[in-house]
Design an enzyme around this catalytic site. Sequence first.
Site, PDB file in Angstrom:
ATOM      1  N   LYS A 267       0.849  -1.201   0.000  1.00  0.00           N
ATOM      2  CA  LYS A 267       0.000   0.000   0.000  1.00  0.00           C
ATOM      3  C   LYS A 267       0.880   1.244   0.000  1.00  0.00           C
ATOM      4  CE  LYS A 267      -3.984  -1.753   2.637  1.00  0.00           C
ATOM      5  NZ  LYS A 267      -5.002  -1.556   1.610  1.00  0.00           N
ATOM      6  N   ARG A 341     -10.415 -11.491   1.853  1.00  0.00           N
ATOM      7  CA  ARG A 341     -11.261 -12.546   1.277  1.00  0.00           C
ATOM      8  C   ARG A 341     -10.556 -13.901   1.318  1.00  0.00           C
ATOM      9  NH1 ARG A 341     -11.512  -9.180  -4.237  1.00  0.00           N
ATOM     10  NH2 ARG A 341     -11.275  -7.552  -2.680  1.00  0.00           N
TER      11      ARG A 341
HETATM   12  N1  BES Z   1      -8.188  -3.713   4.367  1.00  0.00           N
HETATM   13  C1  BES Z   1      -8.368  -3.276   3.040  1.00  0.00           C
HETATM   14  C2  BES Z   1      -9.668  -2.509   2.824  1.00  0.00           C
HETATM   15  C3  BES Z   1      -9.808  -1.216   3.570  1.00  0.00           C
HETATM   16  C4  BES Z   1      -9.508  -0.017   2.950  1.00  0.00           C
HETATM   17  C5  BES Z   1     -10.284  -1.198   4.854  1.00  0.00           C
HETATM   18  C6  BES Z   1      -9.666   1.171   3.627  1.00  0.00           C
HETATM   19  C7  BES Z   1     -10.446  -0.005   5.536  1.00  0.00           C
HETATM   20  C8  BES Z   1     -10.135   1.184   4.926  1.00  0.00           C
HETATM   21  C9  BES Z   1      -8.365  -4.462   2.088  1.00  0.00           C
HETATM   22  O1  BES Z   1      -7.598  -5.538   2.482  1.00  0.00           O
HETATM   23  C10 BES Z   1      -7.813  -3.994   0.797  1.00  0.00           C
HETATM   24  O2  BES Z   1      -6.666  -3.653   0.766  1.00  0.00           O
HETATM   25  N2  BES Z   1      -8.638  -3.980  -0.239  1.00  0.00           N
HETATM   26  C11 BES Z   1      -8.225  -3.560  -1.516  1.00  0.00           C
HETATM   27  C12 BES Z   1      -8.735  -4.546  -2.521  1.00  0.00           C
HETATM   28  C13 BES Z   1      -8.164  -4.373  -3.897  1.00  0.00           C
HETATM   29  C14 BES Z   1      -6.708  -4.723  -3.906  1.00  0.00           C
HETATM   30  C15 BES Z   1      -8.935  -5.241  -4.835  1.00  0.00           C
HETATM   31  C16 BES Z   1      -8.811  -2.171  -1.747  1.00  0.00           C
HETATM   32  O3  BES Z   1      -9.926  -1.916  -1.293  1.00  0.00           O
HETATM   33  O4  BES Z   1      -8.133  -1.344  -2.342  1.00  0.00           O
HETATM   34 MN    MN Z   2      -5.566  -5.349   1.844  1.00  0.00          MN
END
Ligand code: BES
Ligand code: MN
Length: 492
Positions: A267, A341
């Site tokens: 990230k 997931r």
């Molecule tokens: N934990 C994150 C989602 C999230 C984002 C929770 C902001 C709380 C606040 C999740 O694991 C994630 O990183 N999701 C990605 C999915 C993508 C790579 C398909 C996302 O939402 O960007």
């Molecule tokens: Mn994630």
Amino acid sequence: MTQPAALTFGALDIDTLAEVTGRIGVIVDEDAKLDIGARRINKLMRGALKGFVESDAFAKMNAGEVRVLHAPLGLIAEAVIVLRLPKRPESGTARKAGAALAKIRGKGAMTVLTAGRTRIEDLALGIALRGYAFTDHKSDPEAGPEGAVHMVVSAPEAAEAAYADKLAQAEGVFFTRDLVNAPANVLTTTKFADDLAALSVHGLDVDVMEEAELEDLGMGSLLCVGQGSDSPSKVVVMKWMGGEKDTAPLALVGKGVVFDTGGISLKPAAGMEDMTMDMGGAGVVAGVMKTLALRKARANVVGLVGLVENMPSGNATRPGDVVTSMKGDTIEVINTDAEGRLVLADVLWYAQETFKPAAVIDLATLTGAIIIGLGHDNAGVFSNDDRFCADLLKAAASENEGAWRMPLGSSYDALLKSRIADMKNIGGRPAGSITAAQFLQRFIKEGTPWAHIDIAGVASISKGTDLSPAGATGWGVRTLDRLVADVYETKD
Ligand code: BES
Ligand code: MN
Ligand code: ZN
């Protein structure tokens, strides 16, 4: 562990009012009539209270609002807080009113003259929930717990009995908030599992499964997420069997990523610190289980959480790796940041195989896309069963916790097609929250009522809400406790 403010109930003794220390809450109706306790306060204040409630300032106040009269003449109390509330408030109004008191009450003691109001237990719940403060890492002793609250009521024993179930809810919510607020160097997977194991003092049956056992079960999907972390992955099962012996349980499944760096699909740095809350789903499941045990719910409920840390390392899962889930389906990991997931897939499958549940609800801070869609006011709800979903949405509405149903559909599912494995772990940017839900649905057995709740937008927020200060909210503990009470509990 943060505890709700100590709260006692007692009858009115007007002769002691002059000596009450801290703050005194006085409840007044729109007709501005003072009850017997308030009349004594007014007399001691030489008419200042009556003067206020007959003023324009009071007339402009809404139900549930408060005003502070500082340094009241004739009283030892440091302030009188005037709360405007109808005789028979709705539960939501009573809770908001309690929260308004909690917000301005200061650190000292508070005595509330409830003037014959109904729903005292909701008023008290509002005081408890909004009074939460996460001070574990503050060195200033001033940040310590708040003073005790004394509620002056006409029937103290009845009020105390009515508050018992609400206090159980508040303690569950506080447990969730403490877990979600905790930094990831403190709340490791091991510490999290230890905190859950400690719930057994309340009568929950808690089992912690370690990596070797998860490997034997074939949880290749869950295990690939924690593979790059020095903290071991775990699955914790919490059982509350308070219902009829042979009734299938409700299963609650939570995403417990104690920190989500994104893994090799790292990230961006800005805001990454917020990913300490990525165990929010597991936190809610833990809070609900605690509440059910504390109030000895007559229902069978199992809570399962997958605890992992998503870190990059020489041993971490790579984009393009293929893993095999406990179900047997293979998954091509296109993006290691779509890890929630992967964790849920195996825990959902294990829950169904082991407990043959009557229904399954999973909670997860699963997608950023749900925040784009619904903001911080509503969680996204996905379900394969209209009746079950209606029950869930009704429980959320009763508790004033925002929840909004989102669609599922086979055309979304098609986006998960992989060239080399049974599925990919992402479906692309469009409908990101829905493709995540479609992924989960692949691990739900035909005929099992299921709801997935994406709480990414509501689990922890930067501004306070009606019943929560900024930070972890505990969203969902009250909704799920209510759902259990309304639908799954044995009635006399
Ligand atoms: N934990 C994150 C989602 C999230 C984002 C929770 C902001 C709380 C606040 C999740 O694991 C994630 O990183 N999701 C990605 C999915 C993508 C790579 C398909 C996302 O939402 O960007
Ligand atoms: Mn994630
Ligand atoms: Zn995540």
